[in-house]
Scaffold this motif. Structure first.
Motif, short mmCIF file in Angstrom:
data_model
loop_
_atom_site.label_atom_id
_atom_site.label_comp_id
_atom_site.label_asym_id
_atom_site.label_seq_id
_atom_site.Cartn_x
_atom_site.Cartn_y
_atom_site.Cartn_z
N LEU A 121 -9.31 -31.10 7.62
CA LEU A 121 -7.76 -32.06 6.97
C LEU A 121 -7.02 -32.10 8.21
N PHE A 122 -7.41 -33.10 8.42
CA PHE A 122 -6.26 -34.53 9.78
C PHE A 122 -5.16 -34.87 9.39
N LEU A 123 -3.51 -34.07 9.47
CA LEU A 123 -2.18 -34.87 8.74
C LEU A 123 -0.98 -35.37 10.02
N SER A 124 -1.94 -35.23 11.43
CA SER A 124 -0.54 -35.10 11.81
C SER A 124 -0.09 -36.57 12.70
N ASP A 125 0.70 -36.55 13.47
CA ASP A 125 1.64 -38.00 14.17
C ASP A 125 2.18 -38.40 12.16
N ASN A 126 2.79 -37.46 11.77
CA ASN A 126 3.48 -38.40 10.34
C ASN A 126 4.86 -37.61 10.77
N SER A 127 5.44 -37.12 8.89
CA SER A 127 6.26 -37.10 9.16
C SER A 127 7.09 -36.27 8.04
N PHE A 128 5.71 -35.57 8.15
CA PHE A 128 5.68 -33.99 7.28
C PHE A 128 6.94 -33.09 7.55
N ILE A 129 7.58 -32.64 6.35
CA ILE A 129 8.47 -31.52 6.94
C ILE A 129 8.27 -29.91 5.50
N TYR B 89 -5.64 -29.72 11.43
CA TYR B 89 -5.27 -30.84 12.46
C TYR B 89 -3.08 -30.94 11.46
N LEU B 90 -2.44 -30.35 12.02
CA LEU B 90 -0.86 -30.80 11.45
C LEU B 90 -0.02 -31.02 12.50
N TYR B 91 -0.60 -31.52 13.80
CA TYR B 91 0.08 -31.39 15.15
C TYR B 91 1.28 -33.18 14.71
N ASN B 92 2.54 -32.81 15.55
CA ASN B 92 3.89 -33.93 15.76
C ASN B 92 3.73 -34.17 14.01
N ASN B 93 4.27 -33.45 13.95
CA ASN B 93 5.62 -33.66 12.75
C ASN B 93 6.85 -32.84 12.68
N SER B 94 7.44 -32.51 11.95
CA SER B 94 8.29 -31.93 11.69
C SER B 94 8.26 -30.53 10.89
N LEU B 95 7.34 -29.72 10.62
CA LEU B 95 7.13 -28.73 10.26
C LEU B 95 7.85 -27.44 10.58
N THR B 96 8.84 -27.08 9.44
CA THR B 96 9.17 -25.79 10.17
C THR B 96 8.45 -24.28 9.30
N GLY B 97 9.36 -23.17 9.54
CA GLY B 97 9.21 -21.91 8.93
C GLY B 97 8.00 -21.22 10.06
N SER B 98 7.44 -20.38 9.77
CA SER B 98 6.35 -19.51 10.36
C SER B 98 5.39 -19.77 9.54
N HIS C 231 -3.55 -39.06 9.41
CA HIS C 231 -3.28 -38.66 10.32
C HIS C 231 -2.24 -40.63 10.78
N THR C 232 -1.83 -40.37 11.65
CA THR C 232 -0.93 -41.22 12.45
C THR C 232 -0.59 -42.47 11.21
N ASN C 233 0.27 -42.17 10.50
CA ASN C 233 0.93 -42.95 9.53
C ASN C 233 2.50 -42.75 9.20
N LYS C 234 2.93 -43.03 8.12
CA LYS C 234 4.76 -42.83 8.22
C LYS C 234 4.26 -41.93 7.23
#
Length: 485
Positions: free
Chosen positions: A352-360, A377-386, A331-334
């Motif tokens: 699994l902690f991947l938050s605060d990135n730019s995943f799509i 933890y996947l918060y604060n990304n740009s994930l889409t879908g259901s 988390h918290t990378n680019k």
């Protein structure tokens, strides 16, 4: 428990040999639990059967081990009257006062362990006179002052444990003279300066702990010469510069902890050669570039922490080959791109902690095969879908945080099967439809955050069955009806 002070008068030692008399005299300084020294009988000819005492064949004391004996008081300088003493262990007691400089007269000592007490003052330079000393342990005390140069001049030293004190000054530059040194613990002190370059001469070194100090400078570029190194802990200092690529030559490395420094540059690809590595922690630095795909070769890796850096690019799919991985924190990378479906191959993954990135893209359904997951933890990304109903496969899930994305569709009713959930947050997404009444089955749920979505309908009365619920946020939706409390 009541304690008693044990004292012995000179006339009471007439029957025992000289070493026995020395031991009995030490008790004038100790406070001990009743009966602890009941075997120390002044009428014995030799002290060889006394508790904590081991003798040479000629009835002189070889080992005095009073560790974990609830002793208090101070250490008497008279202990060096045991002229053939090889090992002294007073660890894990309540001893106070200072380390007597006269201990330097215990010239036959090979092991001195005073750790985990309440000792203060400086480490006596006179300990440098104990030429046969192989083990020096004074960790977890209140010792202050600098580390005496004389200590690092002892030619046979193999183990130095000085961690968790208030030691100041620099790491002695003559550390390289300790060619037999295997373990060096200096962590949790107030040491300054650089890690001496000469440390690379300690070719038998297996453990180097210098964490939680105020060290500056760079890691010696030739650290790779320490081919037997297993544990490298430099966390929480002021170190900077690039990580030496030569560390890849330390193929016996088991733990590498570099976190909370100012390291920069790329994470060396060469770490992938460290096939025994189980823990790699490099958080809170300034690392840039991509995560090396070579880390996927680390089949014994259980914990990988690279969060809070400046890493970019995609997560290498090769990480899915780290079959023993239990915790992955990026988390918290680019970082960007898709979340690799290969992570679903990690059958032991718990965090699994991947938050605060730019995943799509969407959350790969393969993730829901990682049935050991406890925290996602996947918060604060740009994930889409259901949100897939297959999420109910994660029956061990305690925390699910997907907020601040662009997820759409309904909240799956199947979440009610995740009976261990304690924290659930979908806030600030594009979710729509009803709040599933099935959420009322989550009896351990403490926090439910669904605000800032497009939810409609009424608040299901079943929510009141969540008896552990202390935080509920449903605002900024299109909900109607009454609040069921």
């Amino acid at each position: 428990m009541a304690f008693m002070v044990l004292t012995f008068q000179t006339h009471s030692t007439e029957a025992v040999n000289k070493d026995g008399a020395v031991l009995l005299s030490l008790l004038d300084k100790f406070t001990a639990p009743p009966k602890f020294f009941s075997t120390w009988n002044s009428s014995d000819k030799y002290p060889c059967h006394w508790k904590g005492v081991t003798c040479h064949p000629h009835h002189t004391v070889r080992i005095l081990d009073l560790s974990e004996s609830q002793l208090s008081g101070t250490l008497s300088s008279g202990i060096c009257g045991l002229h053939n003493l090889k090992e002294l262990d007073l660890s894990f007691n309540n001893l106070s006062g200072t380390i007597p400089s006269e201990l330097g007269n215990c010239t036959e000592l090979e092991s001195l362990d005073l750790s985990n007490n309440y000792l203060h003052g400086q480490i006596p330079a006179q300990l440098g006179s104990i030429k046969n000393l192989r083990v020096l342990s004074t960790y977890d005390n209140f010792l202050s002052g600098s580390i005496p140069l004389s200590i690092f001049g002892l030619p046979l030293l193999q183990v130095i444990y000085l961690s968790t004190n208030n030691l100041t000054g620099e790491i002695p530059s003559n550390v390289g003279n300790l060619t037999h040194l295997s373990k060096l613990w200096l962590g949790e002190n107030l040491l300054v300066g650089e890690i001496p370059f000469s440390i690379t001469n300690c070719e038998h070194l297996t453990e180097l702990f210098v964490h939680e100090n105020m060290l500056i400078g760079e890691l010696p570029q030739s650290l790779g010469r320490l081919s037997k190194l297993q544990n490298l802990h430099v966390t929480s200092n002021k170190l900077r510069g690039h990580i030496p690529k030569s560390l890849g030559d330390c193929t016996n490395l088991i733990e590498v902890e570099l976190s909370n420094n100012s390291f920069s540059g790329e994470i060396p690809w060469e770490f992938g050669k460290c096939s025994n590595l189980t823990i790699f922690s490099a958080t809170q630095n300034q690392f840039t570039g991509r995560i090396p795909s070579s880390l996927g070769s680390l089949h014994r890796l259980t914990q990988l922490y690279l969060n809070q850096n400046l890493l970019s690019g995609a997560i290498p799919a090769e990480l899915g080959n780290c079959s023993l991985l239990e915790e992955l924190s990026l988390h918290t990378n680019k970082l960007e791109g898709l979340i690799p479906p290969e992570l679903g191959q990690l059958g032991r993954l718990q965090i699994l902690f991947l938050s605060d990135n730019s995943f799509i893209g969407s959350i790969p359904p393969q993730l829901f095969r990682a049935r050991s997951l406890r925290g996602l933890y996947l918060y604060n990304n740009s994930l889409t879908g259901s949100i897939s109903p297959k999420i109910c496969n994660l029956t061990q899930l305690h925390y699910l945080y997907l907020e601040e994305n662009q997820l759409s569709g309904p909240i799956p009713a199947e979440l009610g099967n995740c009976s261990l959930l304690e924290g659930l947050s979908f806030r600030t997404n594009l979710l729509e439809g009803f709040i599933p009444p099935d959420l009322g089955r989550l009896e351990h749920l403490q926090g439910l955050y669904l605000n800032n979505n497009r939810l409609t309908g009424s608040i299901p009365p079943e929510i009141v069955q969540c008896q552990s619920l202390t935080n509920l946020s449903l605002g900024h939706n299109n909900l109607s009806g009454v609040i069921p409390w």
